[in-house]
Design a protein around this motif. Sequence first.
Motif, PDB file in Angstrom:
ATOM      1  N   ALA A  48       1.472  -0.354  -5.597  1.00  0.00           N
ATOM      2  CA  ALA A  48       1.646  -0.018  -4.266  1.00  0.00           C
ATOM      3  C   ALA A  48       0.581  -0.772  -3.381  1.00  0.00           C
ATOM      4  CB  ALA A  48       1.746   1.422  -4.126  1.00  0.00           C
ATOM      5  N   CYS A  63      -4.233  -0.332  -9.560  1.00  0.00           N
ATOM      6  CA  CYS A  63      -5.112   0.504 -10.286  1.00  0.00           C
ATOM      7  C   CYS A  63      -4.256   0.931 -11.681  1.00  0.00           C
ATOM      8  CB  CYS A  63      -5.058   2.115  -9.747  1.00  0.00           C
ATOM      9  SG  CYS A  63      -6.189   1.891  -8.320  1.00  0.00           S
ATOM     10  N   GLY A 123      -4.695   7.428  -8.764  1.00  0.00           N
ATOM     11  CA  GLY A 123      -5.179   6.196  -8.629  1.00  0.00           C
ATOM     12  C   GLY A 123      -6.567   6.343  -7.578  1.00  0.00           C
ATOM     13  N   CYS A 163      -7.052   5.620  -4.416  1.00  0.00           N
ATOM     14  CA  CYS A 163      -6.667   5.969  -3.169  1.00  0.00           C
ATOM     15  C   CYS A 163      -6.130   7.573  -3.272  1.00  0.00           C
ATOM     16  CB  CYS A 163      -5.658   5.261  -2.525  1.00  0.00           C
ATOM     17  SG  CYS A 163      -3.990   5.565  -3.006  1.00  0.00           S
ATOM     18  N   VAL A 200      -6.531   2.677   1.465  1.00  0.00           N
ATOM     19  CA  VAL A 200      -6.629   1.937   0.033  1.00  0.00           C
ATOM     20  C   VAL A 200      -7.844   1.140   0.136  1.00  0.00           C
ATOM     21  CG1 VAL A 200      -4.215   1.752  -0.338  1.00  0.00           C
ATOM     22  CG2 VAL A 200      -5.130  -0.075   0.728  1.00  0.00           C
TER      23      VAL A 200
HETATM   24  S1  SF4 Z   1      -5.510   2.312  -4.594  1.00  0.00           S
HETATM   25 FE1  SF4 Z   1      -3.740   3.448  -4.428  1.00  0.00          FE
HETATM   26  S2  SF4 Z   1      -2.086   2.262  -3.871  1.00  0.00           S
HETATM   27 FE2  SF4 Z   1      -3.789   0.987  -4.620  1.00  0.00          FE
HETATM   28  S3  SF4 Z   1      -3.042   0.555  -6.792  1.00  0.00           S
HETATM   29 FE3  SF4 Z   1      -4.659   2.231  -6.679  1.00  0.00          FE
HETATM   30  S4  SF4 Z   1      -3.272   4.215  -6.588  1.00  0.00           S
HETATM   31 FE4  SF4 Z   1      -1.959   2.240  -5.936  1.00  0.00          FE
END
Ligand code: SF4
Length: 534
Positions: free
Chosen positions: A39, A44, A52, A54, A465
């Motif tokens: 996303a 991640c 993840g 964020c 993010v």
């Molecule tokens: S930071 Fe958030 S949106 Fe980006 S890859 Fe990791 S979990 Fe997914």
Amino acid sequence: MTEHTKTDGLPGLEPPLQVLERSRPRHERMAANKIECNACPVLCQISEGKTGACDRYANANGALVRVDPVVLLRRTLGRDDARLVPFAPAGRPADEAMTDGAGSADEALADGEVFVTGIGSSTTYPDYKPAPFIVSTQVDGVDTVTVVTEGIFSYCSMKVKIDTDRFLGPEQANVRCRGEVVGHVSTAEYGSQMLSLGGVHHLTGGSKKEGRVTLEMMLALGNKGPVELTIDGGSQVVVQAGRAPIVNGVEEQRMRVGCGSATVGIFAKQLFGHVDEVVVVDDHITGVLSEHQAGRCLDMKASGIRMRGRKSTPGRYFQVANPGTGWGGTDLVEPLSVIEGWDPAVAWPGLRLLLTSTTGEHAAWYVLDADLVPVEAEMPAAVRAVVQRIGENCEPSLSTVLFLAGAGGSLRAGVTENPVLLTNAIKRAQVNVTLGGAPAYVWPGGGITVMTDVLRMAEGSFGTVPTPAIVAPIEFTLRLDDYRALGGHMDHVRTLEQALRSGAWHHDGAPTARRWAAPLAANPWPLGQGPVLG
Ligand code: SF4
């Protein structure tokens, strides 16, 4: 001469374009119980039951899910309606999923009653995907569509308006948060000081720490939290949307009624007869009543006052003192120091002098003695009443936080295959642009540069993010016919009923539940509205 194309003799068939809902893992050796979130560019690898980087996406039983519910605005919301409702898993009967405490399906789907916001909706990254929710509804008998996504914004900033006369810092001075430069002092406006905070150069152009602190500062401001800032060569200030600013530990109360010149003019008639001279001390223009046009219209006698500073026009002086946090946004604690002296041929013993600031917070009354020296005395009641009225006419000081973002890039691909058509349609006023249901002002010129007051957005609208970038909801609402004409993703248009029942069109990183929220009374209902165009 004939042009030839080299072939191997086979008909020129293009292989069908294969679009995967998720990419193959980058590392073949990724643990089997992990899932790669795509996303955002961080990608991640998330273990089962974990989130993840964020905290917005998680691995739930081997499926990538958006952790927060998607927020839907409902025009008429009952007391018990604001509960969380899971989307129907595949195969669940429609009726069961639709009856959710927010009333029957029919009620919920009443004409133009429901608006799907981008909050919690998930994103279009890696940018070729249609927006997660492309929802058709009827508004006054017209078929409309709302395209909903969570934008990932690197190009974004907060414009902060701080209602204060007090000196915050010189124009262009660095603004710091936890020691990192996160923005700069912009122009002063009438009664306010503007700051520009965040922006792509602080997010990505400096050190990692600068980017991280900038991001955290923007997230806090966007979600209506307080942020402490220090300004090089200036003040320390605590800013929070909708709250009074705190400058050097003192909570600001009043926004000035006007500059010194304006204050002199507004209250000249009310002071006439009770005073012989009035000086309104102000960082910008200090007003002197007897010399000012207002005093001349009242046929006031010259007082013989000699002011410091640079005379601009009659009764209006610039630079009577340095900027500061004293009287009228100057560094004055002893206001008489703005007066150089008195012309003995004109001034007279017993001359009555009022000194006040533009908010009335500072005021003093003097009478000239036999040597033409001002001696402080008790202010007459009639004069005090006018000073109080100056205060009454000052509006409460607030901090205002506007989120400004360039949405001209890839998120448009979630709306249409030909992104410039969306930009053009917005400029033709065919598309309403909202952020979490809050009206957005669309700047003139190229691209889709939008600005909105964070106070008008729902709580917790902003996320981040670690790229680093801000995540914010954005919605585009337009007639279904116009959507078709601009090359919209018609295959992904779903009815509101379908969206309420089973959520986003995709299943990779989609929200698993929805939450009803009441629209803010200050906002126009986002459906059936034109955009706020610059
Ligand atoms: S930071 Fe958030 S949106 Fe980006 S890859 Fe990791 S979990 Fe997914």
